[in-house]
Design a protein around this motif. Structure first.
Motif, PDB file in Angstrom:
ATOM      1  N   UNK A  88      81.962   4.536 -52.262  1.00  0.00           N
ATOM      2  CA  UNK A  88      80.834   4.064 -51.463  1.00  0.00           C
ATOM      3  C   UNK A  88      80.220   2.867 -52.177  1.00  0.00           C
ATOM      4  N   UNK A  89      80.117   1.744 -51.497  1.00  0.00           N
ATOM      5  CA  UNK A  89      79.524   0.529 -52.065  1.00  0.00           C
ATOM      6  C   UNK A  89      78.146   0.314 -51.462  1.00  0.00           C
ATOM      7  N   UNK A  98      79.371   0.614 -56.951  1.00  0.00           N
ATOM      8  CA  UNK A  98      80.413   1.404 -56.298  1.00  0.00           C
ATOM      9  C   UNK A  98      80.410   2.812 -56.887  1.00  0.00           C
ATOM     10  N   UNK A  99      80.281   3.820 -56.042  1.00  0.00           N
ATOM     11  CA  UNK A  99      80.223   5.213 -56.466  1.00  0.00           C
ATOM     12  C   UNK A  99      81.458   5.943 -55.949  1.00  0.00           C
ATOM     13  N   UNK A 100      82.223   6.547 -56.867  1.00  0.00           N
ATOM     14  CA  UNK A 100      83.333   7.402 -56.479  1.00  0.00           C
ATOM     15  C   UNK A 100      82.775   8.795 -56.171  1.00  0.00           C
ATOM     16  N   UNK A 135      73.990   3.845 -42.093  1.00  0.00           N
ATOM     17  CA  UNK A 135      74.636   3.749 -43.393  1.00  0.00           C
ATOM     18  C   UNK A 135      73.867   2.775 -44.266  1.00  0.00           C
ATOM     19  N   UNK A 136      73.800   3.075 -45.585  1.00  0.00           N
ATOM     20  CA  UNK A 136      73.194   2.167 -46.548  1.00  0.00           C
ATOM     21  C   UNK A 136      74.243   1.499 -47.426  1.00  0.00           C
ATOM     22  N   UNK A 137      75.497   1.551 -46.953  1.00  0.00           N
ATOM     23  CA  UNK A 137      76.593   0.942 -47.696  1.00  0.00           C
ATOM     24  C   UNK A 137      77.880   1.097 -46.931  1.00  0.00           C
ATOM     25  N   UNK A 138      78.991   0.795 -47.593  1.00  0.00           N
ATOM     26  CA  UNK A 138      80.305   0.849 -46.951  1.00  0.00           C
ATOM     27  C   UNK A 138      81.206   1.867 -47.654  1.00  0.00           C
ATOM     28  N   UNK A 139      81.909   2.659 -46.849  1.00  0.00           N
ATOM     29  CA  UNK A 139      82.863   3.648 -47.373  1.00  0.00           C
ATOM     30  C   UNK A 139      84.270   3.053 -47.368  1.00  0.00           C
ATOM     31  N   UNK A 140      85.002   3.303 -48.454  1.00  0.00           N
ATOM     32  CA  UNK A 140      86.412   2.927 -48.539  1.00  0.00           C
ATOM     33  C   UNK A 140      87.181   4.059 -49.212  1.00  0.00           C
TER      34      UNK A 140
END
Length: 320
Positions: free
Chosen positions: A245-246, A274-276, A314-319
């Motif tokens: 999550x960024x 970036x959080x794993x 969302x407060x960020x982007x998921x990858x």
């Protein structure tokens, strides 16, 4: 009369207590063991804090079991205590940190060296011992360096102790802020104490800086029905998912030790971090992700708002 509140002492022996157990016990304050000597850290710090908070505890202090016999060893143990309290409980300056002095032959000068180290680092200081050991210490000198005095004195035996103690058994000693009156409160095999002074209650509730929730950024909803799930000790349903999550909101997001806005803060992660993560949940009006950390610990990050189990933004982007 000072406000009298029930205090419990939590170490690895209490790791099996559930949220419902804490509700049954009815304590409002807890003192959690962090460390011992310079080679032991309580592995259950976070679960003890989170479960007891879920069961009604609203104020915390922390303690170290001392094993030192000289001043230099005392300073080493104090620094070990501070480092691990920061690492595992995110303690802030002003938090009450307590020396548990239960061994014979511990010099008063070394107790003072330990407390001075805590105080120099910006913490409130506490001293704990048993009534039968009290004559081994110079309490008048120790009192100059201790903001809080916690004394244990209780009848021997396996009988459950009451929540309200028999004050006919109260130990005669000066400066007592908190009295441990049983080692088996209500039969739960947990030490039970009671606050005796307003000073004690105040020290369990240091002022905290309030952090505003990040402003949301509009984005689509998320469907969680396809994921494996489980329910944790606090009754929160988690969904298994691994990814990254960024953070994209300008003000960043607060990373916490639990998936609630009342959980203690690890830090503020800035935009671009970036959080794993390995799981997510819907709780308290937000969608949270769980970040695996060292030694089996987890951090928790809100990633957007939620209403009735449906993600709003969302407060960020998921990858992946």
């Amino acid at each position: 009369m000072a406000n009298r509140e029930t205090v419990i002492d939590l170490a690895s022996f209490q790791a099996s207590l559930t949220v419902q157990d804490y509700k049954n016990i009815g304590a409002t304050k807890a003192i959690v063991k962090i460390s011992e000597n310079t080679n032991y850290v309580n592995p259950y710090i976070r679960s003890l804090i989170d479960r007891s908070a879920g069961g009604g505890v609203n104020g915390f202090a922390f303690y170290h079991f001392g094993r030192f016999y000289n001043d230099s060893a005392a300073v080493a143990e104090a620094n070990y205590f501070i480092a691990n309290a920061k690492r595992y409980a995110n303690v802030q300056p002003g938090t009450l940190l307590i020396l548990d002095a239960e061994i014979k032959g511990m010099p008063t000068s070394s107790v003072i060296a330990f407390l001075q180290t805590l105080r120099n680092a910006g913490y409130h200081t506490g001293f704990y011992t048993y009534k039968f050991l009290l004559p081994e210490f110079n309490l008048e000198e120790i009192h100059k360096y201790a903001d809080f005095f916690w004394l244990a004195a209780y009848p021997l035996g396996d009988q459950p102790g009451p929540r309200v103690p028999d004050f006919n058994y109260f130990p005669s000693a000066n400066y007592v802020d908190c009295w441990q009156h049983t080692d088996n409160l209500l039969g739960y095999k947990v030490d039970g104490s009671i606050t005796l002074t307003d000073n004690a209650v105040k020290l369990f509730n240091p002022s905290e800086v309030k952090v505003e929730a990040p402003k949301p950024t509009p984005a689509p909803s998320q469907n969680s029905s396809k994921y494996d799930s489980w329910t944790d000790d606090l009754g929160v349903k988690w969904f298994k998912e691994s990814g990254k999550f960024t953070i994209t909101v300008d003000e960043g997001i607060v990373l916490r030790w639990g998936a609630t806005t009342n959980s203690s803060k690890i830090g503020v992660l800035p935009k671009g971090s970036v959080v794993k993560y390995d799981a997510f949940c819907h709780s308290g009006g937000y969608v949270w992700i769980r970040q695996p950390r060292e030694n089996g610990q987890f951090g928790y990050l809100p990633t957007g708002e939620d209403r009735n189990g449906t993600r709003l933004n969302y407060w960020g982007k998921f990858t992946e």
